[in-house]
Design a protein around this motif. Structure first.
Motif, PDB file in Angstrom:
ATOM      1  N   ARG A   1      -1.020  -3.990  -3.257  1.00  0.00           N
ATOM      2  CA  ARG A   1      -2.144  -3.470  -2.407  1.00  0.00           C
ATOM      3  C   ARG A   1      -2.443  -4.164  -1.096  1.00  0.00           C
ATOM      4  N   LYS A   2      -1.646  -5.269  -0.632  1.00  0.00           N
ATOM      5  CA  LYS A   2      -1.883  -6.142   0.486  1.00  0.00           C
ATOM      6  C   LYS A   2      -0.687  -6.078   1.467  1.00  0.00           C
ATOM      7  N   ALA A   3       0.365  -5.968   0.933  1.00  0.00           N
ATOM      8  CA  ALA A   3       1.511  -5.815   1.827  1.00  0.00           C
ATOM      9  C   ALA A   3       1.839  -4.293   2.308  1.00  0.00           C
ATOM     10  N   ASP A   4       2.763  -4.144   3.268  1.00  0.00           N
ATOM     11  CA  ASP A   4       2.867  -2.957   3.896  1.00  0.00           C
ATOM     12  C   ASP A   4       3.596  -2.099   3.122  1.00  0.00           C
ATOM     13  N   LEU A   5       3.225  -1.129   2.324  1.00  0.00           N
ATOM     14  CA  LEU A   5       3.991  -0.235   1.803  1.00  0.00           C
ATOM     15  C   LEU A   5       5.121   0.583   2.657  1.00  0.00           C
ATOM     16  N   PRO A   6       6.163   0.874   2.299  1.00  0.00           N
ATOM     17  CA  PRO A   6       6.947   1.711   3.116  1.00  0.00           C
ATOM     18  C   PRO A   6       6.240   3.140   3.178  1.00  0.00           C
ATOM     19  N   ASP A   7       6.564   3.905   4.052  1.00  0.00           N
ATOM     20  CA  ASP A   7       6.275   5.193   4.416  1.00  0.00           C
ATOM     21  C   ASP A   7       7.270   6.101   3.991  1.00  0.00           C
ATOM     22  N   PRO A   8       6.768   7.580   4.327  1.00  0.00           N
ATOM     23  CA  PRO A   8       7.676   8.461   3.910  1.00  0.00           C
ATOM     24  C   PRO A   8       8.827   8.416   4.905  1.00  0.00           C
ATOM     25  N   THR A   9       9.025   7.757   6.218  1.00  0.00           N
ATOM     26  CA  THR A   9      10.156   7.898   6.714  1.00  0.00           C
ATOM     27  C   THR A   9      11.019   6.866   6.714  1.00  0.00           C
ATOM     28  N   THR A  10      10.734   5.871   5.517  1.00  0.00           N
ATOM     29  CA  THR A  10      11.757   4.751   5.247  1.00  0.00           C
ATOM     30  C   THR A  10      12.899   5.200   4.536  1.00  0.00           C
ATOM     31  N   THR A  11      13.904   4.687   5.067  1.00  0.00           N
ATOM     32  CA  THR A  11      15.450   5.064   4.655  1.00  0.00           C
ATOM     33  C   THR A  11      15.983   3.879   4.057  1.00  0.00           C
ATOM     34  N   GLY A  12      17.346   3.979   3.553  1.00  0.00           N
ATOM     35  CA  GLY A  12      18.079   3.058   3.356  1.00  0.00           C
ATOM     36  C   GLY A  12      17.800   2.521   1.691  1.00  0.00           C
ATOM     37  N   SER A  13      18.398   1.287   1.646  1.00  0.00           N
ATOM     38  CA  SER A  13      18.008   0.705   0.032  1.00  0.00           C
ATOM     39  C   SER A  13      16.941  -0.365   0.004  1.00  0.00           C
ATOM     40  N   LEU A  14      16.154  -0.027  -0.786  1.00  0.00           N
ATOM     41  CA  LEU A  14      14.993  -1.146  -1.257  1.00  0.00           C
ATOM     42  C   LEU A  14      15.351  -1.780  -2.512  1.00  0.00           C
ATOM     43  N   LEU A  15      14.939  -3.170  -2.356  1.00  0.00           N
ATOM     44  CA  LEU A  15      15.418  -3.941  -3.751  1.00  0.00           C
ATOM     45  C   LEU A  15      14.118  -4.152  -4.354  1.00  0.00           C
ATOM     46  N   ASP A  16      13.807  -4.238  -5.611  1.00  0.00           N
ATOM     47  CA  ASP A  16      12.729  -4.624  -6.559  1.00  0.00           C
ATOM     48  C   ASP A  16      13.569  -5.652  -7.632  1.00  0.00           C
ATOM     49  N   LEU A  17      13.200  -6.969  -6.907  1.00  0.00           N
ATOM     50  CA  LEU A  17      13.759  -7.994  -7.658  1.00  0.00           C
ATOM     51  C   LEU A  17      13.250  -8.680  -8.655  1.00  0.00           C
ATOM     52  N   GLY A  18      13.647  -8.543  -9.944  1.00  0.00           N
ATOM     53  CA  GLY A  18      12.854  -8.883 -11.407  1.00  0.00           C
ATOM     54  C   GLY A  18      11.839  -7.916 -11.598  1.00  0.00           C
ATOM     55  N   CYS A  19      12.585  -6.563 -11.700  1.00  0.00           N
ATOM     56  CA  CYS A  19      11.723  -5.354 -11.797  1.00  0.00           C
ATOM     57  C   CYS A  19      10.688  -5.130 -12.943  1.00  0.00           C
ATOM     58  N   GLY A  20      11.117  -5.872 -14.043  1.00  0.00           N
ATOM     59  CA  GLY A  20      10.226  -5.807 -15.245  1.00  0.00           C
ATOM     60  C   GLY A  20      10.003  -4.305 -15.665  1.00  0.00           C
ATOM     61  N   PHE A  21       9.150  -4.012 -16.185  1.00  0.00           N
ATOM     62  CA  PHE A  21       8.861  -2.597 -16.648  1.00  0.00           C
ATOM     63  C   PHE A  21       8.998  -1.369 -15.539  1.00  0.00           C
ATOM     64  N   GLY A  22       8.775  -1.962 -14.259  1.00  0.00           N
ATOM     65  CA  GLY A  22       8.981  -0.794 -13.092  1.00  0.00           C
ATOM     66  C   GLY A  22       7.989  -0.750 -12.430  1.00  0.00           C
ATOM     67  N   PRO A  23       6.792  -1.128 -12.310  1.00  0.00           N
ATOM     68  CA  PRO A  23       5.857  -0.954 -11.496  1.00  0.00           C
ATOM     69  C   PRO A  23       6.014  -0.910 -10.019  1.00  0.00           C
ATOM     70  N   ILE A  24       6.664  -2.001  -9.267  1.00  0.00           N
ATOM     71  CA  ILE A  24       7.135  -1.911  -7.994  1.00  0.00           C
ATOM     72  C   ILE A  24       7.975  -0.714  -7.689  1.00  0.00           C
ATOM     73  N   THR A  25       9.140  -0.645  -8.320  1.00  0.00           N
ATOM     74  CA  THR A  25      10.237   0.452  -8.240  1.00  0.00           C
ATOM     75  C   THR A  25       9.375   1.629  -8.388  1.00  0.00           C
ATOM     76  N   GLY A  26       8.253   2.099  -9.162  1.00  0.00           N
ATOM     77  CA  GLY A  26       7.686   3.351  -9.204  1.00  0.00           C
ATOM     78  C   GLY A  26       7.048   3.636  -7.980  1.00  0.00           C
ATOM     79  N   VAL A  27       6.320   2.438  -7.616  1.00  0.00           N
ATOM     80  CA  VAL A  27       5.408   2.621  -6.285  1.00  0.00           C
ATOM     81  C   VAL A  27       6.416   3.037  -4.977  1.00  0.00           C
TER      82      VAL A  27
END
Length: 201
Positions: free
Chosen positions: A52-78
């Motif tokens: 909620r506080k970090a700047d989420l990527p936007d639809p123009t974001t490309t490349g590879s993003l890393l979710d480090l310690g993904c757990g059940f995947g909430p960050i990955t899903g967002v």
């Protein structure tokens, strides 16, 4: 009681399937979860503050993003939802967490862009435009530092890492350590006892 932790490779506790619901950036998510993974019953408060506080990527974001310690995947899903042309690498040592993240990527119809992996399965030639993590502070300072020393150098030259840590678990000392390692670190936000750190080269 078992000795399992969320950083256990193969949890022995019964899975006890459940669902976790939350809302980020105006979208409702319902994800599968299970015992034996980090914050199995709800969206962890630190992860919530990060998303909620970090700047989420936007639809123009490309490349590879890393979710480090993904757990059940909430960050990955967002990340996969808000950045529909980016590729997400979801990394966790916990086998059950990886299975859940893969299932949740399929549930969100983003599985074609989500690679779920153990740390050693991530190709060494991939660099990341963004790294997102609610890092496992409780593994201990030395192991936490080794984790970050392994992954932060894989940021692309203009890349950004977003980290969240609880103040009472040493967020300020973590920030100082990162600066000592040569990173630019901005305390981007504070909420509910958590710091959101923006880390760049």
């Amino acid at each position: 009681m078992t000795g399992d932790h969320y950083f256990t490779a193969e949890p022995s506790a019964p899975a006890q399937a459940r669902e976790v619901q939350f809302t980020i950036a105006g979208r409702d998510y319902t994800l599968a979860s299970a015992a034996g993974v980090f914050s199995a019953t709800r969206l962890d408060l630190g992860t919530s503050v990060l998303l909620r506080k970090a700047d989420l990527p936007d639809p123009t974001t490309t490349g590879s993003l890393l979710d480090l310690g993904c757990g059940f995947g909430p960050i990955t899903g967002v990340l996969a939802t808000v950045a529909p042309t980016a590729t997400i690498w979801a990394v966790d040592v916990n086998e059950r967490a990886r299975e859940l993240t893969a299932a949740n990527a399929a549930r969100l119809d983003v599985a074609d862009r989500v690679h779920v992996a153990t740390p050693d399965q991530v190709p060494t030639d991939i660099s990341f435009t963004q790294i997102w993590s609610n890092p496992p502070i409780r593994i201990g300072k030395d192991e936490l530092h080794q984790l970050l020393l392994r992954w932060l150098p894989r940021l692309s030259p203009e890349g950004i890492a977003w980290l969240v840590a609880a103040r009472h678990l040493g967020s300020d000392s973590l920030q100082r350590w990162l600066v000592d390692q040569g990173w630019q670190v901005e305390r981007h936000a504070s909420q509910k006892g958590f710091r959101v750190l923006r880390v760049t080269r």
